[in-house]
Design a protein around this motif. Structure first.
Motif, PDB file in Angstrom:
ATOM      1  N   GLN A   1     -41.970  30.598 -41.756  1.00  0.00           N
ATOM      2  CA  GLN A   1     -41.736  29.296 -42.463  1.00  0.00           C
ATOM      3  C   GLN A   1     -41.710  29.453 -43.995  1.00  0.00           C
ATOM      4  OE1 GLN A   1     -45.536  27.066 -41.039  1.00  0.00           O
ATOM      5  NE2 GLN A   1     -45.097  27.136 -39.275  1.00  0.00           N
ATOM      6  N   VAL A   2     -40.772  28.041 -44.321  1.00  0.00           N
ATOM      7  CA  VAL A   2     -39.983  28.493 -45.425  1.00  0.00           C
ATOM      8  C   VAL A   2     -40.211  26.614 -46.012  1.00  0.00           C
ATOM      9  CG1 VAL A   2     -38.747  30.544 -45.600  1.00  0.00           C
ATOM     10  CG2 VAL A   2     -37.558  28.395 -44.826  1.00  0.00           C
ATOM     11  N   TYR A   3     -40.350  26.154 -46.775  1.00  0.00           N
ATOM     12  CA  TYR A   3     -40.468  25.051 -48.193  1.00  0.00           C
ATOM     13  C   TYR A   3     -38.403  25.308 -47.916  1.00  0.00           C
ATOM     14  CZ  TYR A   3     -44.450  24.196 -48.254  1.00  0.00           C
ATOM     15  OH  TYR A   3     -46.465  24.124 -48.536  1.00  0.00           O
ATOM     16  N   LYS A   4     -37.244  24.205 -47.655  1.00  0.00           N
ATOM     17  CA  LYS A   4     -35.593  23.897 -48.095  1.00  0.00           C
ATOM     18  C   LYS A   4     -35.945  22.920 -48.895  1.00  0.00           C
ATOM     19  CE  LYS A   4     -32.891  26.897 -44.996  1.00  0.00           C
ATOM     20  NZ  LYS A   4     -32.122  26.895 -43.922  1.00  0.00           N
ATOM     21  N   GLU A   5     -35.276  22.624 -49.854  1.00  0.00           N
ATOM     22  CA  GLU A   5     -35.725  20.909 -50.789  1.00  0.00           C
ATOM     23  C   GLU A   5     -34.152  20.968 -50.553  1.00  0.00           C
ATOM     24  OE1 GLU A   5     -36.711  19.068 -55.464  1.00  0.00           O
ATOM     25  OE2 GLU A   5     -36.558  21.739 -55.092  1.00  0.00           O
ATOM     26  N   TYR A   6     -33.707  20.022 -50.744  1.00  0.00           N
ATOM     27  CA  TYR A   6     -32.242  18.866 -50.331  1.00  0.00           C
ATOM     28  C   TYR A   6     -32.691  18.275 -51.411  1.00  0.00           C
ATOM     29  CZ  TYR A   6     -32.295  20.438 -46.111  1.00  0.00           C
ATOM     30  OH  TYR A   6     -32.279  22.142 -44.795  1.00  0.00           O
ATOM     31  N   ALA A   7     -31.435  18.193 -52.063  1.00  0.00           N
ATOM     32  CA  ALA A   7     -30.974  17.096 -53.181  1.00  0.00           C
ATOM     33  C   ALA A   7     -31.355  15.510 -53.483  1.00  0.00           C
ATOM     34  CB  ALA A   7     -29.290  17.560 -53.856  1.00  0.00           C
ATOM     35  N   ASP A   8     -30.691  14.982 -51.831  1.00  0.00           N
ATOM     36  CA  ASP A   8     -31.457  13.762 -51.549  1.00  0.00           C
ATOM     37  C   ASP A   8     -33.222  13.520 -51.928  1.00  0.00           C
ATOM     38  OD1 ASP A   8     -32.752  15.137 -49.470  1.00  0.00           O
ATOM     39  OD2 ASP A   8     -31.840  13.547 -48.440  1.00  0.00           O
ATOM     40  N   GLY A   9     -34.220  14.569 -51.986  1.00  0.00           N
ATOM     41  CA  GLY A   9     -35.046  14.907 -52.683  1.00  0.00           C
ATOM     42  C   GLY A   9     -35.817  15.114 -51.881  1.00  0.00           C
ATOM     43  N   ARG A  10     -35.553  14.915 -50.129  1.00  0.00           N
ATOM     44  CA  ARG A  10     -36.323  15.638 -49.354  1.00  0.00           C
ATOM     45  C   ARG A  10     -36.788  16.768 -49.595  1.00  0.00           C
ATOM     46  NH1 ARG A  10     -33.080  16.325 -44.774  1.00  0.00           N
ATOM     47  NH2 ARG A  10     -31.429  16.208 -46.280  1.00  0.00           N
ATOM     48  N   ILE A  11     -38.007  17.600 -48.907  1.00  0.00           N
ATOM     49  CA  ILE A  11     -38.101  18.875 -48.944  1.00  0.00           C
ATOM     50  C   ILE A  11     -39.080  19.187 -47.159  1.00  0.00           C
ATOM     51  CG2 ILE A  11     -39.924  20.934 -48.621  1.00  0.00           C
ATOM     52  CD1 ILE A  11     -40.168  20.109 -52.087  1.00  0.00           C
ATOM     53  N   GLU A  12     -38.221  20.204 -46.557  1.00  0.00           N
ATOM     54  CA  GLU A  12     -38.900  20.456 -44.883  1.00  0.00           C
ATOM     55  C   GLU A  12     -39.483  21.704 -44.780  1.00  0.00           C
ATOM     56  OE1 GLU A  12     -34.990  17.575 -42.780  1.00  0.00           O
ATOM     57  OE2 GLU A  12     -35.217  20.168 -42.708  1.00  0.00           O
ATOM     58  N   VAL A  13     -40.524  21.548 -44.091  1.00  0.00           N
ATOM     59  CA  VAL A  13     -41.239  22.870 -43.727  1.00  0.00           C
ATOM     60  C   VAL A  13     -40.271  23.433 -42.145  1.00  0.00           C
ATOM     61  CG1 VAL A  13     -43.182  24.175 -42.771  1.00  0.00           C
ATOM     62  CG2 VAL A  13     -42.966  21.806 -44.151  1.00  0.00           C
ATOM     63  N   GLN A  14     -39.430  24.825 -42.462  1.00  0.00           N
ATOM     64  CA  GLN A  14     -38.818  25.009 -41.337  1.00  0.00           C
ATOM     65  C   GLN A  14     -39.540  26.262 -41.212  1.00  0.00           C
ATOM     66  OE1 GLN A  14     -34.632  25.892 -42.659  1.00  0.00           O
ATOM     67  NE2 GLN A  14     -34.758  22.608 -43.068  1.00  0.00           N
ATOM     68  N   GLU A  15     -39.275  26.407 -39.860  1.00  0.00           N
ATOM     69  CA  GLU A  15     -39.466  27.740 -38.322  1.00  0.00           C
ATOM     70  C   GLU A  15     -38.410  28.158 -38.319  1.00  0.00           C
ATOM     71  OE1 GLU A  15     -42.408  29.004 -35.878  1.00  0.00           O
ATOM     72  OE2 GLU A  15     -40.777  28.051 -34.884  1.00  0.00           O
ATOM     73  N   VAL A  16     -38.183  30.068 -39.353  1.00  0.00           N
ATOM     74  CA  VAL A  16     -37.037  30.141 -39.344  1.00  0.00           C
ATOM     75  C   VAL A  16     -37.751  31.698 -38.551  1.00  0.00           C
ATOM     76  CG1 VAL A  16     -34.724  31.767 -40.340  1.00  0.00           C
ATOM     77  CG2 VAL A  16     -35.818  29.837 -41.873  1.00  0.00           C
ATOM     78  N   SER A  17     -36.552  31.900 -37.108  1.00  0.00           N
ATOM     79  CA  SER A  17     -36.730  33.259 -36.585  1.00  0.00           C
ATOM     80  C   SER A  17     -35.095  34.267 -36.603  1.00  0.00           C
ATOM     81  CB  SER A  17     -37.330  33.155 -35.280  1.00  0.00           C
ATOM     82  OG  SER A  17     -36.717  32.227 -34.540  1.00  0.00           O
ATOM     83  N   SER A  18     -34.942  35.205 -35.551  1.00  0.00           N
ATOM     84  CA  SER A  18     -33.915  35.485 -35.534  1.00  0.00           C
ATOM     85  C   SER A  18     -34.754  36.367 -34.075  1.00  0.00           C
ATOM     86  CB  SER A  18     -33.896  36.529 -36.652  1.00  0.00           C
ATOM     87  OG  SER A  18     -34.543  37.377 -36.593  1.00  0.00           O
ATOM     88  N   THR A  19     -32.513  35.985 -33.288  1.00  0.00           N
ATOM     89  CA  THR A  19     -32.737  36.776 -32.286  1.00  0.00           C
ATOM     90  C   THR A  19     -31.279  37.825 -32.353  1.00  0.00           C
ATOM     91  OG1 THR A  19     -33.441  34.352 -31.109  1.00  0.00           O
ATOM     92  CG2 THR A  19     -32.507  36.135 -29.753  1.00  0.00           C
ATOM     93  N   GLY A  20     -31.103  38.835 -32.517  1.00  0.00           N
ATOM     94  CA  GLY A  20     -30.350  40.022 -32.326  1.00  0.00           C
ATOM     95  C   GLY A  20     -29.622  39.820 -33.797  1.00  0.00           C
ATOM     96  N   GLY A  21     -28.324  39.187 -34.091  1.00  0.00           N
ATOM     97  CA  GLY A  21     -28.082  38.702 -34.978  1.00  0.00           C
ATOM     98  C   GLY A  21     -27.980  37.178 -35.516  1.00  0.00           C
ATOM     99  N   ASN A  22     -28.533  36.339 -34.463  1.00  0.00           N
ATOM    100  CA  ASN A  22     -28.362  34.952 -34.903  1.00  0.00           C
ATOM    101  C   ASN A  22     -30.039  34.615 -35.314  1.00  0.00           C
ATOM    102  OD1 ASN A  22     -26.237  34.690 -33.898  1.00  0.00           O
ATOM    103  ND2 ASN A  22     -26.973  34.692 -31.677  1.00  0.00           N
ATOM    104  N   PHE A  23     -29.613  33.340 -36.611  1.00  0.00           N
ATOM    105  CA  PHE A  23     -31.018  32.145 -37.163  1.00  0.00           C
ATOM    106  C   PHE A  23     -30.918  31.183 -36.255  1.00  0.00           C
ATOM    107  CE2 PHE A  23     -29.880  36.333 -40.282  1.00  0.00           C
ATOM    108  CZ  PHE A  23     -31.019  36.489 -40.698  1.00  0.00           C
ATOM    109  N   ASN A  24     -32.130  30.966 -36.692  1.00  0.00           N
ATOM    110  CA  ASN A  24     -32.883  29.784 -35.304  1.00  0.00           C
ATOM    111  C   ASN A  24     -33.677  29.447 -35.711  1.00  0.00           C
ATOM    112  OD1 ASN A  24     -31.535  30.911 -33.062  1.00  0.00           O
ATOM    113  ND2 ASN A  24     -33.015  32.032 -32.987  1.00  0.00           N
ATOM    114  N   VAL A  25     -33.014  28.094 -36.846  1.00  0.00           N
ATOM    115  CA  VAL A  25     -34.127  27.274 -37.622  1.00  0.00           C
ATOM    116  C   VAL A  25     -34.410  25.514 -36.995  1.00  0.00           C
ATOM    117  CG1 VAL A  25     -33.978  25.950 -39.648  1.00  0.00           C
ATOM    118  CG2 VAL A  25     -32.416  27.806 -39.499  1.00  0.00           C
TER     119      VAL A  25
END
Length: 89
Positions: A44-68
């Protein structure tokens, strides 16, 4: 204050300057700013956006693909506390 402490403070200040500049560059390019944190579970990571929003996201990978997957968007007060904790304000 010892010389070692002064050097640590100076390095930390430079680190925060670099971090803030990178964050600003990302926002100017309409890109989110990634905040890695050991406070979050693995994957899990935090992603902050220019509009001020911060999301908690789960990132996983399958092969060469990333799923968020967005797990939650932080309330404004919580987002500001996170920015304060990481020296982003």
């Amino acid at each position: 204050m010892s010389v070692v402490n002064i050097e640590k403070e100076t390095k930390h200040g430079k680190y925060l300057d670099v971090l803030r500049n990178l964050r600003t560059k990302n926002f100017n390019r309409n890109l989110p700013f990634l905040i890695l944190s050991n406070r979050l579970p693995k994957g899990q990571v935090y992603k902050e956006y220019a509009d001020g929003r911060i999301e908690v996201q789960e990132v996983s990978s399958t092969g060469g693909n990333f799923n968020v997957k967005v797990l939650k968007t932080l309330p404004a007060k919580e987002a500001d506390l996170l920015r304060l904790d990481y020296g982003l304000l």
